[in-house]
Design a protein around this motif. Structure first.
Motif, PDB file in Angstrom:
ATOM      1  N   PHE A   1      -6.791  36.035  63.792  1.00 47.44           N
ATOM      2  CA  PHE A   1      -6.079  36.561  62.617  1.00 47.44           C
ATOM      3  C   PHE A   1      -6.141  35.533  61.492  1.00 47.44           C
ATOM      4  CE2 PHE A   1      -2.067  36.641  60.178  1.00 47.44           C
ATOM      5  CZ  PHE A   1      -2.177  37.902  59.609  1.00 47.44           C
ATOM      6  N   GLU A   2      -6.364  36.005  60.264  1.00 46.80           N
ATOM      7  CA  GLU A   2      -6.416  35.111  59.099  1.00 46.80           C
ATOM      8  C   GLU A   2      -5.769  35.813  57.913  1.00 46.80           C
ATOM      9  OE1 GLU A   2      -9.824  33.249  56.201  1.00 46.80           O
ATOM     10  OE2 GLU A   2     -10.079  32.974  58.375  1.00 46.80           O
ATOM     11  N   ASN A   3      -4.950  35.047  57.161  1.00 49.27           N
ATOM     12  CA  ASN A   3      -4.269  35.640  56.013  1.00 49.27           C
ATOM     13  C   ASN A   3      -3.897  34.543  55.029  1.00 49.27           C
ATOM     14  OD1 ASN A   3      -1.424  36.495  54.715  1.00 49.27           O
ATOM     15  ND2 ASN A   3      -2.708  38.303  55.053  1.00 49.27           N
ATOM     16  N   THR A   4      -3.862  34.930  53.753  1.00 48.91           N
ATOM     17  CA  THR A   4      -3.425  34.011  52.697  1.00 48.91           C
ATOM     18  C   THR A   4      -2.137  34.561  52.090  1.00 48.91           C
ATOM     19  OG1 THR A   4      -5.706  33.396  52.183  1.00 48.91           O
ATOM     20  CG2 THR A   4      -4.040  32.917  50.524  1.00 48.91           C
ATOM     21  N   HIS A   5      -1.115  33.712  52.041  1.00 51.67           N
ATOM     22  CA  HIS A   5       0.159  34.131  51.450  1.00 51.67           C
ATOM     23  C   HIS A   5       0.869  32.920  50.873  1.00 51.67           C
ATOM     24  CE1 HIS A   5       0.938  33.069  55.674  1.00 51.67           C
ATOM     25  NE2 HIS A   5       2.119  32.647  55.246  1.00 51.67           N
ATOM     26  N   ARG A   6       2.001  33.189  50.226  1.00 52.10           N
ATOM     27  CA  ARG A   6       2.762  32.129  49.569  1.00 52.10           C
ATOM     28  C   ARG A   6       4.081  31.880  50.303  1.00 52.10           C
ATOM     29  NH1 ARG A   6       2.507  34.976  43.815  1.00 52.10           N
ATOM     30  NH2 ARG A   6       2.240  36.720  45.259  1.00 52.10           N
ATOM     31  N   LEU A   7       4.454  30.589  50.379  1.00 49.84           N
ATOM     32  CA  LEU A   7       5.729  30.189  50.957  1.00 49.84           C
ATOM     33  C   LEU A   7       6.525  29.412  49.920  1.00 49.84           C
ATOM     34  CD1 LEU A   7       4.624  28.961  54.501  1.00 49.84           C
ATOM     35  CD2 LEU A   7       5.641  31.155  53.893  1.00 49.84           C
ATOM     36  N   LYS A   8       7.842  29.583  49.959  1.00 47.48           N
ATOM     37  CA  LYS A   8       8.706  28.951  48.956  1.00 47.48           C
ATOM     38  C   LYS A   8       9.004  27.508  49.336  1.00 47.48           C
ATOM     39  CE  LYS A   8      12.701  29.934  46.043  1.00 47.48           C
ATOM     40  NZ  LYS A   8      13.820  30.879  45.795  1.00 47.48           N
ATOM     41  N   HIS A   9       8.721  26.589  48.406  1.00 48.11           N
ATOM     42  CA  HIS A   9       8.997  25.170  48.598  1.00 48.11           C
ATOM     43  C   HIS A   9      10.486  24.896  48.404  1.00 48.11           C
ATOM     44  CE1 HIS A   9       8.751  20.793  47.880  1.00 48.11           C
ATOM     45  NE2 HIS A   9       7.635  20.843  48.545  1.00 48.11           N
ATOM     46  N   LYS A  10      10.948  23.773  48.900  1.00 48.08           N
ATOM     47  CA  LYS A  10      12.359  23.414  48.787  1.00 48.08           C
ATOM     48  C   LYS A  10      12.805  23.331  47.337  1.00 48.08           C
ATOM     49  CE  LYS A  10      15.710  19.954  50.376  1.00 48.08           C
ATOM     50  NZ  LYS A  10      15.893  18.669  51.109  1.00 48.08           N
ATOM     51  N   ASP A  11      11.925  22.838  46.438  1.00 46.38           N
ATOM     52  CA  ASP A  11      12.303  22.710  45.030  1.00 46.38           C
ATOM     53  C   ASP A  11      12.115  23.996  44.244  1.00 46.38           C
ATOM     54  OD1 ASP A  11       9.589  22.951  44.612  1.00 46.38           O
ATOM     55  OD2 ASP A  11       9.279  20.838  44.124  1.00 46.38           O
ATOM     56  N   GLY A  12      11.675  25.078  44.908  1.00 45.08           N
ATOM     57  CA  GLY A  12      11.610  26.373  44.249  1.00 45.08           C
ATOM     58  C   GLY A  12      10.220  26.872  43.914  1.00 45.08           C
ATOM     59  N   HIS A  13       9.207  25.999  43.875  1.00 49.54           N
ATOM     60  CA  HIS A  13       7.870  26.498  43.544  1.00 49.54           C
ATOM     61  C   HIS A  13       7.204  27.084  44.800  1.00 49.54           C
ATOM     62  CE1 HIS A  13       6.408  22.590  45.180  1.00 49.54           C
ATOM     63  NE2 HIS A  13       5.299  23.247  45.394  1.00 49.54           N
ATOM     64  N   TRP A  14       6.087  27.758  44.573  1.00 49.83           N
ATOM     65  CA  TRP A  14       5.425  28.475  45.669  1.00 49.83           C
ATOM     66  C   TRP A  14       4.196  27.719  46.139  1.00 49.83           C
ATOM     67  CZ3 TRP A  14       7.953  32.333  47.899  1.00 49.83           C
ATOM     68  CH2 TRP A  14       8.976  32.953  47.183  1.00 49.83           C
ATOM     69  N   VAL A  15       4.031  27.652  47.450  1.00 50.04           N
ATOM     70  CA  VAL A  15       2.894  26.971  48.079  1.00 50.04           C
ATOM     71  C   VAL A  15       1.974  28.026  48.679  1.00 50.04           C
ATOM     72  CG1 VAL A  15       2.175  25.325  49.840  1.00 50.04           C
ATOM     73  CG2 VAL A  15       4.317  24.964  48.591  1.00 50.04           C
ATOM     74  N   TRP A  16       0.712  27.988  48.289  1.00 47.79           N
ATOM     75  CA  TRP A  16      -0.269  28.926  48.858  1.00 47.79           C
ATOM     76  C   TRP A  16      -0.696  28.439  50.236  1.00 47.79           C
ATOM     77  CZ3 TRP A  16      -1.744  33.683  47.513  1.00 47.79           C
ATOM     78  CH2 TRP A  16      -1.463  34.137  46.213  1.00 47.79           C
ATOM     79  N   ILE A  17      -0.694  29.340  51.195  1.00 48.48           N
ATOM     80  CA  ILE A  17      -0.982  29.002  52.591  1.00 48.48           C
ATOM     81  C   ILE A  17      -2.171  29.816  53.089  1.00 48.48           C
ATOM     82  CG2 ILE A  17      -0.105  29.085  54.950  1.00 48.48           C
ATOM     83  CD1 ILE A  17       1.192  26.977  53.213  1.00 48.48           C
ATOM     84  N   LEU A  18      -3.083  29.131  53.770  1.00 54.18           N
ATOM     85  CA  LEU A  18      -4.138  29.808  54.506  1.00 54.18           C
ATOM     86  C   LEU A  18      -3.745  29.756  55.982  1.00 54.18           C
ATOM     87  CD1 LEU A  18      -6.882  31.144  54.866  1.00 54.18           C
ATOM     88  CD2 LEU A  18      -7.917  28.869  54.909  1.00 54.18           C
ATOM     89  N   GLY A  19      -3.425  30.929  56.555  1.00 47.67           N
ATOM     90  CA  GLY A  19      -3.011  30.984  57.942  1.00 47.67           C
ATOM     91  C   GLY A  19      -4.142  31.483  58.839  1.00 47.67           C
ATOM     92  N   ARG A  20      -4.422  30.733  59.873  1.00 49.47           N
ATOM     93  CA  ARG A  20      -5.428  31.125  60.859  1.00 49.47           C
ATOM     94  C   ARG A  20      -4.799  31.009  62.234  1.00 49.47           C
ATOM     95  NH1 ARG A  20      -9.967  27.737  57.946  1.00 49.47           N
ATOM     96  NH2 ARG A  20     -11.031  29.325  56.739  1.00 49.47           N
ATOM     97  N   ALA A  21      -4.998  32.029  63.083  1.00 50.17           N
ATOM     98  CA  ALA A  21      -4.362  32.010  64.399  1.00 50.17           C
ATOM     99  C   ALA A  21      -5.201  32.778  65.409  1.00 50.17           C
ATOM    100  CB  ALA A  21      -2.966  32.623  64.316  1.00 50.17           C
ATOM    101  N   GLN A  22      -4.985  32.421  66.672  1.00 45.93           N
ATOM    102  CA  GLN A  22      -5.592  33.142  67.788  1.00 45.93           C
ATOM    103  C   GLN A  22      -4.495  33.906  68.515  1.00 45.93           C
ATOM    104  OE1 GLN A  22      -7.550  30.757  70.718  1.00 45.93           O
ATOM    105  NE2 GLN A  22      -8.447  32.505  71.771  1.00 45.93           N
ATOM    106  N   LEU A  23      -4.757  35.158  68.823  1.00 49.00           N
ATOM    107  CA  LEU A  23      -3.805  35.981  69.552  1.00 49.00           C
ATOM    108  C   LEU A  23      -4.199  36.032  71.024  1.00 49.00           C
ATOM    109  CD1 LEU A  23      -3.555  37.129  66.505  1.00 49.00           C
ATOM    110  CD2 LEU A  23      -2.406  39.053  67.620  1.00 49.00           C
TER     111      LEU A  23
END
Length: 869
Positions: A259-281
């Motif tokens: 599985f692979e996906n790109t999404h945003r996560l909220k940083h502690k100071d409020g800005h958004w961090v772009w994440i590349l997620g890769r995983a094996q099921l």
């Protein structure tokens, strides 16, 4: 016999004490060696010595009855009881070790039994028999204890061996854990260094693990966030959730392994961090997903660049990669489909050809160096130009590496090429745009001069240089005189043209090594470094004054623009950029105060004045908030009838610590800061309420004259505000007279006429204050809806002796009469001034001759009792 018995008893105690000491030492020796391999010789030696001592002690106790024959029978029984008691004690203390037990008890009980059999009494003989039975019983019991002890000892020994093995396995496990922890730490460090973190999700029980690097990526410490799924889910951007979770469900439904996906996560100071997620099921035997483990990588910079330059992102999507392998002689052995797309050749057209086929001739030497480098280092990354079949030359990123056989011998070279031609062009364009933006960020858009940021940087560098060379620097702060009036009268387009002309003249005046900047509006600043004497800056200042004073012809207008210049010096006045600019600015204001079109050097007194102004402004704001202002009234008298006809409302500041502050100090400050509007409205409301009260009390205060600041006239809602005041205070319009300063309304007479007409339409009379001090045009005076002229006190002060003042005063009175306007003179202080005014037709007078400004209570006395001349 008694001495011998005592000696035997004493020896018995000594033997018993030796037995105790021997047993104690044996125990100590045992404890000392219980965790180690026993020293057999040492243990044997201690046991032998202990057996001997035990035998002697038992024998002495056994012989004791033979030496106490003279004692009473009851004492025989006592001795027997002691011996039996010692036997019982021996059973418990020594019975576990049979040799020691026998060496003590057999001699003791044996001698006692013999003694009992030697007696003639049946009781003693029976007791001796019982003693032998006791010896037999003790022996059987001790044997059982000994066997039990051996079993326990064997089990303990076996248990110790087992514990030793467990301990060894535990130590090995600890070492393994240390290694694992080090490996885990290294993995975490490696992941942190690559902006990558671990996410582990047990789908069966919803257990969720987030590595410390994941939390650090979002600005948290490991203990700040719990390892639960909500920690991740709640930080996913709302716009990404739908796509993320639907993609995840689709992956599980389709039983995909990865599985692979790109999404945003909220940083502690409020800005958004772009994440590349890769995983094996991971799936169980039923095909149900049970676990998902993978990584989250921070790709914010890459994503931001991609989003910022969408065109560049499209280019990257269209890039076709080429893979070409060659033998060690440089002959092409294979090429992929990407090569055909990239270079336009068919695979059959390249295989067997030299690699130089796709290179420019002038790049052959570079190609040779690249090949030698990859042979030496094993890999090589560079940028090269490649020639397509169409002879088009493209730029590519080239990665060269070695291909080895199973024995590790190099057999081929492989090159991986990516077309970066468009990216190169885009980078060149971005660099060009960057240069443009950099120029715009550091230069004034209108004049092209350096702005404040660039000037401060240049000045900072020059200060460091001057400090090393011990030279001086001059900062010239230049402000154009009356530039605002040009903007207001001729428009901003003409003003901009003038600023461009001024810039050209300044550039032609300064040296190439000097720096000039526009700080904003009509303010310029020049830095002159390398000065031997600070006073030399005056030469440049005078040149600037001269060149700027030359006439400017624009759109048929001949304009004259003078300037005021303030000069600060390094190191005389300051050592920082802020101080030098601040002091030069202060000196410029002094130049304006000195009549403009001149230059002034900075001195400390100007700083004190500036500081006083800052403090005064803060105090002024606080006074408005706290209600520290009061309204005084100065009577206006008909001198011919000696009767009060009105009064002027004047504001006074009663400071909590400094007492009464002169209006001359705070009124100009209120005008420049814009606080005059709030101050004027306070005076107007207060005075209106007061005059309404006087009329209600049956008094006749006449006209209430209120000063009207020009900033009030410029407010779009002024007429509405004025009408609201009249309604709120119940004041009638005919009771009010507004005074406007002549010079102020002449700055923009057309707009002033419109507003003044609206005021007149309400029914409020208008008077021109300080008449004769401005530069008003009679044509505008005729158009203004005014009812009264007020002669400025500067013309009254020297009456009747000053001929010019007398002539001006007569002319103003005559002008008012010819225009059917009322006239009043202010600042009248002497009887001679009053008589001169009455003689020339000015009956209405205001001044200290009748009364200084006083509070409402004193005005009320005048209203009731009349004026005393």
């Amino acid at each position: 016999m008694d001495k011998l018995s005592s000696a035997i008893i004493l020896l018995g105690f000594i033997a018993q004490l030796a037995t105790l000491i021997g047993r104690t030492l044996l125990v100590i020796q045992y404890k000392k060696n219980q965790d180690n391999i026993l020293d057999i010789k040492t243990l044997s030696r201690w046991q032998n010595s202990y057996l001997i001592g035990s035998f002697i002690s038992g024998l002495l106790w056994g012989l004791l009855p033979f030496f106490i024959g003279d004692l009473a029978p009851e004492y025989h029984f006592l001795v027997f009881s002691i011996i039996v008691g010692l036997g019982g004690a021996g059973l418990l203390t020594l019975g576990l070790v049979v040799p020691i037990y026998l060496s003590f008890l057999l001699p003791m009980f044996g001698m006692t039994a013999i003694w009992l059999f030697l007696q003639n009494e049946i009781l003693y003989i029976a007791t001796g028999f019982m003693t032998f039975l006791g010896i037999l019983y003790y022996h059987m019991t001790s044997k059982r204890f000994s066997n039990n002890f051996k079993d326990a000892y064997t089990k303990t020994k076996n248990s110790k061996v087992y514990l030793d093995e467990v301990k060894k396995e535990h130590d090995a496990l600890l070492k393994s854990n240390i290694v694992n922890n080090k490996l885990k730490e290294r993995m975490e460090l490696a992941l942190t260094g690559s902006n990558t973190s671990i996410v582990d999700w047990n789908l069966t029980n919803n257990e969720f693990y987030l590595s410390p690097s994941w939390k650090e990526m979002l600005g948290y410490k490991d203990n700040e966030l719990p390892n639960i799924i909500l920690t991740w889910r709640q930080r996913v951007h709302k716009d990404d959730k739908r796509n993320l979770f639907s993609s995840l469900r689709r992956t599980k439904n389709e039983k995909k392994e990865y599985f692979e996906n790109t999404h945003r996560l909220k940083h502690k100071d409020g800005h958004w961090v772009w994440i590349l997620g890769r995983a094996q099921l991971l799936y169980n035997e039923n095909g149900t997903a049970v676990r998902m483990i993978g990584t989250h990588a921070d790709i914010t910079k890459e994503k931001e660049l991609q989003l910022k330059y969408s065109q560049q992102a499209q280019m990257i999507e269209q890039i076709h990669d080429s893979v070409i392998s060659t033998d060690l002689e440089g002959t092409i052995t294979s090429c992929n489909y990407g090569t055909e797309l990239l270079l336009g050749y068919k695979s059959t057209e390249l295989v067997g050809k030299p690699i130089t086929t796709i290179y420019l001739e002038e790049d052959f030497e570079i190609l040779s160096k690249n090949i030698e480098t990859v042979k030496k280092d094993g890999e090589h990354h560079t940028t090269v130009r490649l020639v397509k079949k169409s002879q088009e030359v493209i730029d590519t990123d080239l990665s060269l590496s070695l291909i080895k056989d199973e024995k590790g011998n190099v057999v081929e070279l492989v090159g991986y090429s990516q077309d970066i031609t468009k990216r190169k062009k885009a980078e060149a364009e971005l660099l060009k745009q960057k240069d443009i933006l950099d120029h715009q960020a550091h230069h004034d858009a209108l004049t092209g001069l350096a702005n404040r940021i660039l000037f401060n940087d240049r000045l900072e560098q020059s200060l460091k240089k001057a400090k090393r060379s011990k030279s001086k620097i001059a900062v010239l702060f230049i402000d154009l005189d009356h530039f605002k009036e040009i903007n207001d009268s001729l428009g901003h387009a003409v003003g901009d043209d003038i600023l461009k002309i001024v810039t050209k003249r300044l550039n032609s005046t300064i040296r190439n090594e000097d720096s000039i900047a526009r700080l904003g509006g009509d303010e310029f600043v020049v830095m002159v470094d390398g000065l031997a004497q600070g006073q030399n800056a005056s030469l440049l200042a005078q040149k600037i004054l001269t060149v700027l004073a030359e006439p400017i012809t624009l759109e048929g207008h001949i304009l004259y623009v003078s300037s005021s210049i303030g000069i600060s010096l390094y190191p005389d006045d300051g050592a920082s950029t802020d101080d030098l600019l601040k002091y030069a600015d202060a000196a410029m204001y002094k130049a304006k105060a000195e009549g403009r079109n001149n230059f002034q050097f900075y001195c400390s007194e100007m700083t004190e004045l500036a500081f006083e102004r800052v403090v005064m402004e803060a105090s002024l704001r606080a006074a408005l908030k706290n209600g520290d202002f009061i309204v005084y009234y100065q009577p206006q008298i008909d001198a011919k009838k000696n009767k009060l006809v009105g009064m002027e409302a004047l504001v006074r500041w009663k400071h909590t610590t400094m007492g009464m502050i002169s209006p001359a100090k705070f009124i100009p400050l209120a005008e420049t800061t814009g606080l005059i509007i709030e101050l004027d409205q306070f005076v107007m409301r207060t005075a209106m309420r007061q005059i309404v009260q006087w009329y209600k009390d049956g008094l006749n205060p006449g006209k209430l004259a209120l000063n009207l600041a020009v900033k009030q006239l410029q407010q779009k809602d002024f007429i509405d505000t004025l009408q609201n005041m009249l309604r709120e205070t119940e004041c009638k319009a005919e009771w009010i007279e507004l005074e406007v300063t002549e010079g102020k309304i002449m700055h923009n007479p057309e707009d002033a006429i419109v507003v003044l007409n609206q005021i007149s339409d309400i029914g409020i009379e208008l008077a021109i204050d300080d008449f004769g001090t401005g530069y008003s045009s009679l044509s505008y005076i005729k158009k203004l809806p005014i009812h009264k002229l007020k002669i400025d006190q500067s013309f009254i002060r020297d009456l009747p002796d000053d001929a010019e003042d007398s002539a001006i005063t007569k002319a103003v009175i005559s002008l008012a009469q010819n225009l059917n306007l009322n006239v009043i003179a202010e600042g009248v202080e002497t009887v001679q001034q009053r008589d001169f005014l009455l003689k020339n037709g000015c009956n209405h007078i205001q001044g200290y001759f009748y009364s200084k400004p006083i509070d409402a209570s004193k005005i009320e006395i005048i209203l009731k009792e009349g004026i005393n001349s």
